[in-house]
Write a protein that holds these residues in place. Structure first.
Motif, PDB file in Angstrom:
ATOM      1  N   TYR A  19      -1.626 -63.698 -30.875  1.00  0.00           N
ATOM      2  CA  TYR A  19      -1.617 -64.339 -32.259  1.00  0.00           C
ATOM      3  C   TYR A  19      -1.996 -61.915 -32.992  1.00  0.00           C
ATOM      4  N   LEU A  20      -3.822 -62.503 -32.900  1.00  0.00           N
ATOM      5  CA  LEU A  20      -4.461 -61.723 -33.329  1.00  0.00           C
ATOM      6  C   LEU A  20      -3.813 -60.828 -33.443  1.00  0.00           C
ATOM      7  N   GLU A  21      -3.827 -59.676 -32.312  1.00  0.00           N
ATOM      8  CA  GLU A  21      -3.896 -58.815 -32.189  1.00  0.00           C
ATOM      9  C   GLU A  21      -1.716 -58.543 -31.854  1.00  0.00           C
ATOM     10  N   MET A  22      -0.896 -59.126 -31.854  1.00  0.00           N
ATOM     11  CA  MET A  22       0.883 -58.946 -32.358  1.00  0.00           C
ATOM     12  C   MET A  22       0.450 -59.100 -32.885  1.00  0.00           C
ATOM     13  N   VAL A  23       0.250 -60.263 -34.119  1.00  0.00           N
ATOM     14  CA  VAL A  23       0.630 -60.334 -35.198  1.00  0.00           C
ATOM     15  C   VAL A  23      -0.442 -59.978 -37.184  1.00  0.00           C
ATOM     16  N   LEU A  24      -1.486 -60.265 -36.145  1.00  0.00           N
ATOM     17  CA  LEU A  24      -2.186 -60.352 -38.001  1.00  0.00           C
ATOM     18  C   LEU A  24      -2.562 -59.056 -37.612  1.00  0.00           C
ATOM     19  N   TRP A  25      -2.650 -58.084 -36.964  1.00  0.00           N
ATOM     20  CA  TRP A  25      -3.090 -56.825 -36.680  1.00  0.00           C
ATOM     21  C   TRP A  25      -2.994 -55.992 -37.994  1.00  0.00           C
ATOM     22  N   ASP A  26      -2.687 -55.944 -38.882  1.00  0.00           N
ATOM     23  CA  ASP A  26      -2.286 -54.702 -39.754  1.00  0.00           C
ATOM     24  C   ASP A  26      -1.843 -56.222 -41.151  1.00  0.00           C
ATOM     25  N   GLY A  30      -6.608 -59.092 -40.170  1.00  0.00           N
ATOM     26  CA  GLY A  30      -6.667 -58.933 -38.534  1.00  0.00           C
ATOM     27  C   GLY A  30      -7.512 -57.488 -38.769  1.00  0.00           C
ATOM     28  N   HIS A  31      -7.928 -57.089 -40.019  1.00  0.00           N
ATOM     29  CA  HIS A  31      -8.906 -55.886 -40.361  1.00  0.00           C
ATOM     30  C   HIS A  31     -10.421 -56.391 -41.093  1.00  0.00           C
ATOM     31  N   LYS A  32     -10.187 -57.874 -40.787  1.00  0.00           N
ATOM     32  CA  LYS A  32     -11.601 -58.623 -41.242  1.00  0.00           C
ATOM     33  C   LYS A  32     -12.557 -58.737 -39.049  1.00  0.00           C
ATOM     34  N   THR A  33     -10.824 -59.306 -38.354  1.00  0.00           N
ATOM     35  CA  THR A  33     -11.502 -59.702 -36.815  1.00  0.00           C
ATOM     36  C   THR A  33     -11.687 -58.980 -36.277  1.00  0.00           C
ATOM     37  N   PHE A  34     -11.307 -57.485 -36.229  1.00  0.00           N
ATOM     38  CA  PHE A  34     -11.584 -56.278 -35.992  1.00  0.00           C
ATOM     39  C   PHE A  34     -12.451 -55.069 -36.231  1.00  0.00           C
ATOM     40  N   ARG A  35     -12.656 -55.051 -37.229  1.00  0.00           N
ATOM     41  CA  ARG A  35     -13.607 -54.238 -37.773  1.00  0.00           C
ATOM     42  C   ARG A  35     -12.577 -53.153 -38.557  1.00  0.00           C
ATOM     43  N   LEU A  36     -11.241 -53.034 -39.044  1.00  0.00           N
ATOM     44  CA  LEU A  36     -10.526 -52.132 -38.788  1.00  0.00           C
ATOM     45  C   LEU A  36     -10.250 -52.161 -40.892  1.00  0.00           C
ATOM     46  N   PRO A  38      -7.084 -49.837 -43.093  1.00  0.00           N
ATOM     47  CA  PRO A  38      -5.785 -50.616 -43.197  1.00  0.00           C
ATOM     48  C   PRO A  38      -5.148 -49.325 -42.407  1.00  0.00           C
ATOM     49  N   GLU A  39      -5.786 -48.137 -42.865  1.00  0.00           N
ATOM     50  CA  GLU A  39      -5.146 -46.969 -41.900  1.00  0.00           C
ATOM     51  C   GLU A  39      -5.115 -46.889 -40.718  1.00  0.00           C
ATOM     52  N   PHE A  40      -6.275 -47.477 -40.070  1.00  0.00           N
ATOM     53  CA  PHE A  40      -6.531 -47.153 -38.274  1.00  0.00           C
ATOM     54  C   PHE A  40      -5.379 -48.581 -37.785  1.00  0.00           C
ATOM     55  N   ALA A  41      -5.851 -49.701 -38.553  1.00  0.00           N
ATOM     56  CA  ALA A  41      -4.677 -50.498 -38.031  1.00  0.00           C
ATOM     57  C   ALA A  41      -3.991 -50.308 -38.490  1.00  0.00           C
ATOM     58  N   GLN A  42      -2.756 -49.454 -39.389  1.00  0.00           N
ATOM     59  CA  GLN A  42      -1.571 -49.695 -39.463  1.00  0.00           C
ATOM     60  C   GLN A  42      -1.087 -47.924 -37.934  1.00  0.00           C
ATOM     61  N   ALA A  43      -1.828 -47.540 -37.568  1.00  0.00           N
ATOM     62  CA  ALA A  43      -1.830 -46.077 -37.213  1.00  0.00           C
ATOM     63  C   ALA A  43      -2.092 -46.932 -35.514  1.00  0.00           C
ATOM     64  N   SER A  44      -2.577 -48.292 -35.530  1.00  0.00           N
ATOM     65  CA  SER A  44      -2.868 -48.014 -33.840  1.00  0.00           C
ATOM     66  C   SER A  44      -1.823 -49.596 -34.014  1.00  0.00           C
ATOM     67  N   LYS A  45      -1.160 -50.135 -34.632  1.00  0.00           N
ATOM     68  CA  LYS A  45      -0.736 -51.203 -34.415  1.00  0.00           C
ATOM     69  C   LYS A  45       0.592 -51.670 -33.403  1.00  0.00           C
ATOM     70  N   VAL A  46       0.875 -49.917 -32.530  1.00  0.00           N
ATOM     71  CA  VAL A  46       1.666 -50.474 -31.414  1.00  0.00           C
ATOM     72  C   VAL A  46       1.311 -50.816 -30.404  1.00  0.00           C
ATOM     73  N   LEU A  47      -0.178 -50.338 -30.455  1.00  0.00           N
ATOM     74  CA  LEU A  47      -1.538 -50.059 -28.940  1.00  0.00           C
ATOM     75  C   LEU A  47      -1.853 -51.422 -28.940  1.00  0.00           C
ATOM     76  N   ALA A  48      -2.010 -52.486 -30.306  1.00  0.00           N
ATOM     77  CA  ALA A  48      -2.660 -53.513 -30.357  1.00  0.00           C
ATOM     78  C   ALA A  48      -1.705 -54.217 -30.227  1.00  0.00           C
TER      79      ALA A  48
END
Length: 117
Positions: A19-26, A30-36, A38-48
């Motif tokens: 759920y965190l990686e597929m739904v909440l990543w961006d 998700g930013h807080k959980t994975f210390r991301l 917003p720019e990196f989260a958006q760029a890596s969303k598909v990989l996550a």
């Protein structure tokens, strides 16, 4: 009994990781959980999301083992070993926190199963 409860907890941890990686990543969560950022989260969303899918397969395998009951012992052991190894790799390459979130619960569940608890 205790072993199966622990296997169930490991499966639930992985359902939450999915759920965190597929739904909440961006999202802020998700930013807080994975210390991301917003720019990196958006760029890596598909990989996550891909990573989340793999965690989903781990959860599915554990749930399958639980569904099989006593006949699922080997299935549970196999998927717990996969979780533990993935956690060790994650701890070595991403962060030590993964060791405690993923590897330790899997190893504890393995020990409980092995001892017949």
């Amino acid at each position: 009994m205790i072993g199966d409860i622990l296997v169930g907890l490991v499966a639930l941890i992985h359902v939450y990781i999915v759920y965190l990686e597929m739904v909440l990543w961006d999202t802020p969560r998700g930013h807080k959980t994975f210390r991301l950022t917003p720019e990196f989260a958006q760029a890596s969303k598909v990989l996550a999301a891909n990573q989340g899918l793999y965690n989903g397969f781990l959860a599915a395998g554990l749930i399958w083992g639980l569904y099989l009951g006593a006949a699922g012992f080997q299935v549970k052991v196999f998927f717990l070993l996969c979780v533990a190894i993935a956690g060790l790799y994650g701890a070595a390459t991403v962060g030590r926190k993964i060791l405690f979130i993923q590897t330790v619960p899997a190893v504890v569940a393995l020990v409980a199963l092995w001892l017949g608890w």
